[in-house]
Design a protein around this motif. Structure first.
Motif, PDB file in Angstrom:
ATOM      1  N   ARG A  98      -4.263  31.151  55.728  1.00 27.10           N
ATOM      2  CA  ARG A  98      -5.239  30.291  56.407  1.00 27.10           C
ATOM      3  C   ARG A  98      -6.371  29.859  55.473  1.00 27.10           C
ATOM      4  NH1 ARG A  98      -8.730  33.375  60.675  1.00 27.10           N
ATOM      5  NH2 ARG A  98      -9.656  34.067  58.704  1.00 27.10           N
ATOM      6  N   ASP A  99      -6.879  30.797  54.682  1.00 24.79           N
ATOM      7  CA  ASP A  99      -8.122  30.558  53.944  1.00 24.79           C
ATOM      8  C   ASP A  99      -7.938  30.149  52.485  1.00 24.79           C
ATOM      9  OD1 ASP A  99      -9.327  31.374  56.285  1.00 24.79           O
ATOM     10  OD2 ASP A  99      -9.814  33.388  55.558  1.00 24.79           O
ATOM     11  N   ASN A 100      -6.825  30.589  51.850  1.00 18.98           N
ATOM     12  CA  ASN A 100      -6.726  30.462  50.395  1.00 18.98           C
ATOM     13  C   ASN A 100      -5.530  29.692  49.849  1.00 18.98           C
ATOM     14  OD1 ASN A 100      -7.661  33.763  50.806  1.00 18.98           O
ATOM     15  ND2 ASN A 100      -9.071  32.333  49.836  1.00 18.98           N
ATOM     16  N   PHE A 101      -4.446  29.641  50.617  1.00 20.64           N
ATOM     17  CA  PHE A 101      -3.205  29.118  50.036  1.00 20.64           C
ATOM     18  C   PHE A 101      -3.329  27.669  49.561  1.00 20.64           C
ATOM     19  CE2 PHE A 101       0.539  31.998  51.507  1.00 20.64           C
ATOM     20  CZ  PHE A 101      -0.096  33.091  50.956  1.00 20.64           C
ATOM     21  N   ALA A 103      -5.873  26.166  48.179  1.00 21.94           N
ATOM     22  CA  ALA A 103      -6.493  26.174  46.845  1.00 21.94           C
ATOM     23  C   ALA A 103      -5.584  26.837  45.826  1.00 21.94           C
ATOM     24  CB  ALA A 103      -7.847  26.891  46.903  1.00 21.94           C
ATOM     25  N   TRP A 104      -4.954  27.926  46.205  1.00 22.22           N
ATOM     26  CA  TRP A 104      -4.075  28.642  45.276  1.00 22.22           C
ATOM     27  C   TRP A 104      -2.890  27.797  44.840  1.00 22.22           C
ATOM     28  CZ3 TRP A 104      -3.475  34.280  47.574  1.00 22.22           C
ATOM     29  CH2 TRP A 104      -4.730  34.907  47.549  1.00 22.22           C
ATOM     30  N   SER A 105      -2.453  26.874  45.677  1.00 20.63           N
ATOM     31  CA  SER A 105      -1.283  26.055  45.344  1.00 20.63           C
ATOM     32  C   SER A 105      -1.512  25.186  44.105  1.00 20.63           C
ATOM     33  CB  SER A 105      -0.899  25.173  46.534  1.00 20.63           C
ATOM     34  OG  SER A 105      -1.910  24.214  46.780  1.00 20.63           O
ATOM     35  N   LYS A 106      -2.763  25.028  43.707  1.00 20.17           N
ATOM     36  CA  LYS A 106      -3.088  24.216  42.534  1.00 20.17           C
ATOM     37  C   LYS A 106      -3.060  25.039  41.239  1.00 20.17           C
ATOM     38  CE  LYS A 106      -6.080  21.148  45.274  1.00 20.17           C
ATOM     39  NZ  LYS A 106      -5.788  21.778  46.566  1.00 20.17           N
ATOM     40  N   LYS A 115      -2.704  36.226  41.964  1.00 27.68           N
ATOM     41  CA  LYS A 115      -3.431  36.168  43.232  1.00 27.68           C
ATOM     42  C   LYS A 115      -2.625  36.821  44.348  1.00 27.68           C
ATOM     43  CE  LYS A 115      -7.201  33.648  42.331  1.00 27.68           C
ATOM     44  NZ  LYS A 115      -8.587  34.154  42.562  1.00 27.68           N
ATOM     45  N   LEU A 116      -1.333  36.518  44.400  1.00 25.05           N
ATOM     46  CA  LEU A 116      -0.477  37.079  45.435  1.00 25.05           C
ATOM     47  C   LEU A 116      -0.369  38.596  45.306  1.00 25.05           C
ATOM     48  CD1 LEU A 116       2.339  34.371  45.412  1.00 25.05           C
ATOM     49  CD2 LEU A 116       0.547  34.665  47.148  1.00 25.05           C
ATOM     50  N   LEU A 117      -0.243  39.070  44.076  1.00 27.24           N
ATOM     51  CA  LEU A 117      -0.138  40.509  43.850  1.00 27.24           C
ATOM     52  C   LEU A 117      -1.439  41.231  44.200  1.00 27.24           C
ATOM     53  CD1 LEU A 117       1.851  40.557  40.489  1.00 27.24           C
ATOM     54  CD2 LEU A 117       2.665  41.373  42.712  1.00 27.24           C
ATOM     55  N   GLY A 118      -2.532  40.497  44.264  1.00 26.98           N
ATOM     56  CA  GLY A 118      -3.805  41.088  44.651  1.00 26.98           C
ATOM     57  C   GLY A 118      -3.951  41.297  46.145  1.00 26.98           C
ATOM     58  N   LEU A 119      -3.037  40.729  46.923  1.00 23.24           N
ATOM     59  CA  LEU A 119      -3.069  40.908  48.374  1.00 23.24           C
ATOM     60  C   LEU A 119      -2.521  42.276  48.754  1.00 23.24           C
ATOM     61  CD1 LEU A 119      -1.748  37.415  49.537  1.00 23.24           C
ATOM     62  CD2 LEU A 119      -4.110  38.236  49.632  1.00 23.24           C
ATOM     63  N   LYS A 120      -3.073  42.852  49.786  1.00 23.36           N
ATOM     64  CA  LYS A 120      -2.652  44.172  50.249  1.00 23.36           C
ATOM     65  C   LYS A 120      -1.181  44.154  50.663  1.00 23.36           C
ATOM     66  CE  LYS A 120      -5.700  46.381  52.593  1.00 23.36           C
ATOM     67  NZ  LYS A 120      -6.604  46.856  53.675  1.00 23.36           N
ATOM     68  N   GLY A 121      -0.394  45.063  50.071  1.00 23.83           N
ATOM     69  CA  GLY A 121       1.001  45.214  50.463  1.00 23.83           C
ATOM     70  C   GLY A 121       1.956  44.219  49.831  1.00 23.83           C
ATOM     71  N   ILE A 122       1.474  43.370  48.925  1.00 24.00           N
ATOM     72  CA  ILE A 122       2.353  42.395  48.268  1.00 24.00           C
ATOM     73  C   ILE A 122       2.702  42.895  46.877  1.00 24.00           C
ATOM     74  CG2 ILE A 122       2.629  40.016  47.487  1.00 24.00           C
ATOM     75  CD1 ILE A 122       2.472  40.376  50.543  1.00 24.00           C
ATOM     76  N   GLY A 123       3.968  43.286  46.690  1.00 29.16           N
ATOM     77  CA  GLY A 123       4.443  43.737  45.399  1.00 29.16           C
ATOM     78  C   GLY A 123       5.201  42.636  44.678  1.00 29.16           C
ATOM     79  N   ASN A 124       5.877  43.010  43.618  1.00 28.29           N
ATOM     80  CA  ASN A 124       6.570  42.032  42.777  1.00 28.29           C
ATOM     81  C   ASN A 124       7.576  41.187  43.550  1.00 28.29           C
ATOM     82  OD1 ASN A 124       5.476  42.421  40.097  1.00 28.29           O
ATOM     83  ND2 ASN A 124       6.505  44.407  40.063  1.00 28.29           N
ATOM     84  N   GLU A 125       8.416  41.844  44.328  1.00 25.52           N
ATOM     85  CA  GLU A 125       9.480  41.116  45.023  1.00 25.52           C
ATOM     86  C   GLU A 125       8.918  40.143  46.061  1.00 25.52           C
ATOM     87  OE1 GLU A 125      13.326  42.012  47.906  1.00 25.52           O
ATOM     88  OE2 GLU A 125      12.718  43.538  46.445  1.00 25.52           O
ATOM     89  N   LEU A 131       6.467  32.787  46.049  1.00 26.16           N
ATOM     90  CA  LEU A 131       6.478  31.701  45.053  1.00 26.16           C
ATOM     91  C   LEU A 131       7.636  30.749  45.297  1.00 26.16           C
ATOM     92  CD1 LEU A 131       5.644  33.643  41.755  1.00 26.16           C
ATOM     93  CD2 LEU A 131       4.200  31.951  42.892  1.00 26.16           C
ATOM     94  N   LEU A 132       8.791  31.308  45.626  1.00 27.69           N
ATOM     95  CA  LEU A 132       9.989  30.494  45.840  1.00 27.69           C
ATOM     96  C   LEU A 132       9.899  29.669  47.112  1.00 27.69           C
ATOM     97  CD1 LEU A 132      13.090  32.763  45.029  1.00 27.69           C
ATOM     98  CD2 LEU A 132      12.474  30.623  43.905  1.00 27.69           C
ATOM     99  N   TYR A 133       9.659  30.340  48.223  1.00 27.90           N
ATOM    100  CA  TYR A 133       9.892  29.708  49.523  1.00 27.90           C
ATOM    101  C   TYR A 133       8.647  29.104  50.169  1.00 27.90           C
ATOM    102  CZ  TYR A 133      14.456  31.805  49.049  1.00 27.90           C
ATOM    103  OH  TYR A 133      15.698  32.150  48.577  1.00 27.90           O
ATOM    104  N   TYR A 134       7.467  29.499  49.714  1.00 29.81           N
ATOM    105  CA  TYR A 134       6.270  28.829  50.225  1.00 29.81           C
ATOM    106  C   TYR A 134       5.689  27.868  49.189  1.00 29.81           C
ATOM    107  CZ  TYR A 134       1.780  27.664  52.151  1.00 29.81           C
ATOM    108  OH  TYR A 134       0.715  26.946  52.622  1.00 29.81           O
ATOM    109  N   PHE A 135       5.519  28.350  47.959  1.00 26.85           N
ATOM    110  CA  PHE A 135       4.848  27.543  46.947  1.00 26.85           C
ATOM    111  C   PHE A 135       5.799  26.669  46.124  1.00 26.85           C
ATOM    112  CE2 PHE A 135       1.784  30.955  47.772  1.00 26.85           C
ATOM    113  CZ  PHE A 135       0.624  30.217  47.960  1.00 26.85           C
ATOM    114  N   ASP A 136       7.099  26.799  46.356  1.00 26.91           N
ATOM    115  CA  ASP A 136       8.085  25.921  45.716  1.00 26.91           C
ATOM    116  C   ASP A 136       8.021  26.009  44.191  1.00 26.91           C
ATOM    117  OD1 ASP A 136      10.221  24.128  46.025  1.00 26.91           O
ATOM    118  OD2 ASP A 136       8.925  22.392  45.684  1.00 26.91           O
ATOM    119  N   ARG A 137       7.955  27.243  43.682  1.00 28.27           N
ATOM    120  CA  ARG A 137       7.936  27.474  42.238  1.00 28.27           C
ATOM    121  C   ARG A 137       9.283  28.070  41.806  1.00 28.27           C
ATOM    122  NH1 ARG A 137       2.424  27.436  40.550  1.00 28.27           N
ATOM    123  NH2 ARG A 137       1.318  26.258  42.174  1.00 28.27           N
TER     124      ARG A 137
END
Length: 209
Positions: A98-101, A103-106, A115-125, A131-137
């Motif tokens: 809601r708040d960051n994605f 801006a982060w998409s740039k 940034k994603l790894l800094g979120l609680k509970g978000i590991g490498n996988e 990155l693949l399915y939301y940010f299209d990287r």
């Protein structure tokens, strides 16, 4: 004699064998992001039960999801297991969405991944799946199914870490974002089949681990 193939050739064989997968399976962005958290350390059958509970309660309306009482959220996602942690992780991810994605998409992919790894509970996988399915990287997900298949195809001698395998594959990874997302889906769908199709193949990585 074992037939040596490249990462690209493996992708093409899987495409021919299984067809297009069109992941991520979800009817909305909010449902997709929720599924990415709930799938951690469980199977999709359990996730489906949790998603059904959330759909009945909120219809995946973002405001309703974020306003759920934490104990109610835990109750709804209980079928996915580890519900105490996942409730917190889900809130954290949906709040960032809601708040960051936007801006982060740039950001560059490496900076975005941090940034994603800094979120609680978000590991490498989970970061790579986002990155693949939301940010299209274009990125590579070195998950359990992939690690198991690559070992079977003698891509390495000693089991590498997640990041070691990821970096070895991405050393020369000329995949579009669409191809990369399909590759991950194909590897996972093939892994679920427990097939011996690749027993006589050797996978040659772009660089050694």
């Amino acid at each position: 004699m074992s037939k040596k193939i490249s990462i690209r050739e493996l992708f093409e064989i899987l495409q021919k064998q299984l067809g297009r997968q069109n992941w991520w399976p979800a009817q909305s962005t909010e449902e997709m992001l929720t599924g990415m958290v709930l799938i951690q350390n469980t199977n999709w059958k359990n996730v489906d039960r949790s998603l059904a509970n959330l759909r009945d309660e909120t219809n995946f309306d973002l405001d309703k999801l974020l306003s759920l009482d934490i104990d109610k959220l835990k109750e709804l996602i209980q079928p996915s297991g580890f519900f105490n942690g996942k409730a917190e992780y889900l809130r954290s991810l949906l709040t960032a969405y809601r708040d960051n994605f936007s801006a982060w998409s740039k950001l560059s992919t490496p900076d975005l991944r941090k940034k994603l790894l800094g979120l609680k509970g978000i590991g490498n996988e989970t970061a790579d799946v986002l990155l693949l399915y939301y940010f299209d990287r274009s990125t590579f997900v070195a998950d359990h199914y992939t690690m198991r298949l690559f070992k079977k195809m003698k891509a390495f001698d000693n089991k590498p870490t997640y990041m070691q395998l990821k970096k070895a594959v991405e050393f020369d990874f000329k995949f579009t974002p669409d191809e990369a997302s399909e590759f991950h889906a194909l590897l996972d769908e093939f892994g679920k089949l427990k097939s011996d199709f690749f027993d006589d193949y050797t996978l040659v990585l772009p660089t050694t681990i």
